[in-house]
Design a protein around this motif. Sequence first.
Motif, PDB file in Angstrom:
ATOM      1  N   CYS A 343       0.662  -1.200   0.108  1.00 47.96           N
ATOM      2  CA  CYS A 343       0.127   0.176  -0.039  1.00 47.96           C
ATOM      3  C   CYS A 343       0.724   1.337  -0.048  1.00 47.96           C
ATOM      4  CB  CYS A 343      -1.057  -0.084   1.235  1.00 47.96           C
ATOM      5  SG  CYS A 343      -2.307  -1.216   1.082  1.00 47.96           S
ATOM      6  N   LYS A 344       1.984   1.218   0.639  1.00 48.48           N
ATOM      7  CA  LYS A 344       2.838   2.303   0.894  1.00 48.48           C
ATOM      8  C   LYS A 344       3.392   2.730  -0.502  1.00 48.48           C
ATOM      9  CE  LYS A 344       6.733   3.798   3.539  1.00 48.48           C
ATOM     10  NZ  LYS A 344       8.009   3.323   4.420  1.00 48.48           N
ATOM     11  N   ALA A 347       0.913   4.061  -2.882  1.00 48.12           N
ATOM     12  CA  ALA A 347       0.774   5.228  -2.657  1.00 48.12           C
ATOM     13  C   ALA A 347       1.720   6.245  -3.151  1.00 48.12           C
ATOM     14  CB  ALA A 347       0.711   5.758  -1.151  1.00 48.12           C
ATOM     15  N   GLU A 348       3.087   5.927  -3.116  1.00 50.21           N
ATOM     16  CA  GLU A 348       4.129   6.589  -3.540  1.00 50.21           C
ATOM     17  C   GLU A 348       4.038   6.582  -5.117  1.00 50.21           C
ATOM     18  OE1 GLU A 348       7.073   5.219  -0.224  1.00 50.21           O
ATOM     19  OE2 GLU A 348       7.431   4.578  -2.204  1.00 50.21           O
ATOM     20  N   LYS A 352      -4.395   5.866  -5.533  1.00 47.19           N
ATOM     21  CA  LYS A 352      -4.933   6.659  -4.475  1.00 47.19           C
ATOM     22  C   LYS A 352      -6.076   5.671  -3.883  1.00 47.19           C
ATOM     23  CE  LYS A 352      -5.149  11.203  -6.274  1.00 47.19           C
ATOM     24  NZ  LYS A 352      -5.894  12.014  -7.002  1.00 47.19           N
ATOM     25  N   THR A 401      -4.784   2.073   7.675  1.00 47.51           N
ATOM     26  CA  THR A 401      -4.634   2.122   6.295  1.00 47.51           C
ATOM     27  C   THR A 401      -5.845   2.723   5.405  1.00 47.51           C
ATOM     28  OG1 THR A 401      -4.549   0.284   5.004  1.00 47.51           O
ATOM     29  CG2 THR A 401      -2.650   0.791   5.862  1.00 47.51           C
TER      30      THR A 401
END
Lengths: 454, 117
Positions: A343-344, A347-348, A352, A401
């Motif tokens: 997820c991280k 997101a980077e 979205k 999250t």
Amino acid sequence: MAALVTVLDLSLGPLTGDNFVIYRSGLRWLVSDGHVCRAGEPIAFCNIGLRSSDGEIRSTAPFLREQTDFQLTLAAPMPGTLHQLPDASRGGWLDQLDRYQHWSESFIPGSLDITGGAGNQSRWRLIFSAGERMTELAEDRSGRLTGWRRIRRAWHGERSDHGTLASLGTCEQNGVFLGEQHDFSELLAASPGSLHVIHVGDENLVPAAAVLSDRMRRDAGANALLAADMTQAVLGGPVTPGPADWHYAGSALSALTRCPLSERYDLLSRQGLSPSVAVNAVVLSVNAEPKVILRHRKLGYRAYWHRFRVDTTGQAIRNWLNVSFEALSRTIDDIQTDLRELCKLLAERGVKHVLIMNALSTSGGESIFTYAPFSQALGDELPSVRMKELNLMLHDLAEETDIAIVDVDSIAAGLGAAAHLPDGVHQSGPMQDEVRGEILHILEQRDFFAPPRA
Amino acid sequence: MLLELSLPLINPHMAHARVDSILVRPDKKIAIGQAILELTVDLSDQFPHDCPPVSYYRLCASEAAWLRHLAIAAGEKAAVGTLLATFSKTSDEAVENCASRALRTTVVGVTRQWQPW
């Protein structure tokens, strides 16, 4: 009194690709002459191509890896009875190769007999589809998005404000995304806004969170190292690779060294060319998270292939997997950590929305009256307990999250799992419709779609 | 009293199961909850299937009994309803008699250990 019937001639309408000339094949009809069409129903398709004015395809051209199978479907803008025009289809290769006709916005391939007014509808609705072949040898021009492909995608062609949704899961997502005709028709028809959808199958590499994260992290140098190591291991093993080994090795290497989140996705619509659009949302599946995945002993990367795929390949590949990889057993917490990391990374990359499909957590085949005989942690031994733990883990993850859970478990329970999800993974058509609707509902709630125009 | 253990219909789509291992021995007493057999149900074993739905199950006793006769060996495939074993409530009952009823069992889906190829 009989309703007044109007003949509505529908043209192809305008389509421009910036500085590129748009070519097309003849049309292949999907429905017969006289067919009573629903609004939005696909009625014909053709192949299209974008060429520079000198006819060349340069390395910077859009749709570069998809040129051979870039397709356009015409859909009915309203209900009516179809009348095909004889010149629309030329048959044979002329309906498959894009190079023999220019796009002409005034060309009328067919008309609709309609009752009531046509409003401002005077042209067919456009739906585009494209997909890179797994290999150029995998040519299959029998229909829309046919053949073996690394990636399949499709999008609405009227507007350019698409949300881009990527499906990265196991085979349970095939039907949800591709639909009954394997062409995304149902998903695009049900979408409340402009949608560009990408589906990546799991045959080349199962996209477990850890596997996907490693793919996203590897740069060209790491990929080259991986490729060199794999080549040495497969060729240097005790077994001479056979045809099945080579096929497997090629597809596995392609999947390991490329990442669907790093691909270039060009779009074409009535509003022109949109080069290299970003992925806004992904749908993952907790069924892509087995307890054991593989970890490369030397390079450390993680990978996973379905056992039945490996069982049917050659001994050279099985030897490579046995020797070069070790089994990496994961707890539920490990899988949560893998998903959190993914997820991280997503997101980077600007993603979205992360939606994760949960799993069927009960088994109609069980009749457990007591758990006393099971000495280990129950989730390690009993799949139905493990699935409950995985589903609960997703709720914990959602607390910290911004993931959204697609509650497949609840949908199956509502419809009846025995009839609609008999083996826990492969869904019926009605269940795929429900899951598809739920995904679109979640995306709509999260403002994924551009607002309708005034 | 003699009790029979036949292959149950675990999944409505199955026709057979493979007996992978037998975890009890003849003339030994089994306790409540004790595992008797491990099975593989492969719904693709009659027709080729992409992504074959393969499930693993364990049959456990829900009552104490003595195993008197095994009618199948590990590795063999059995059709649904096939007699797998005969049990008795006492150790010395004649096994020639007809079984009075089915052994009460628990069917459990299980995870198998990872195996290399």
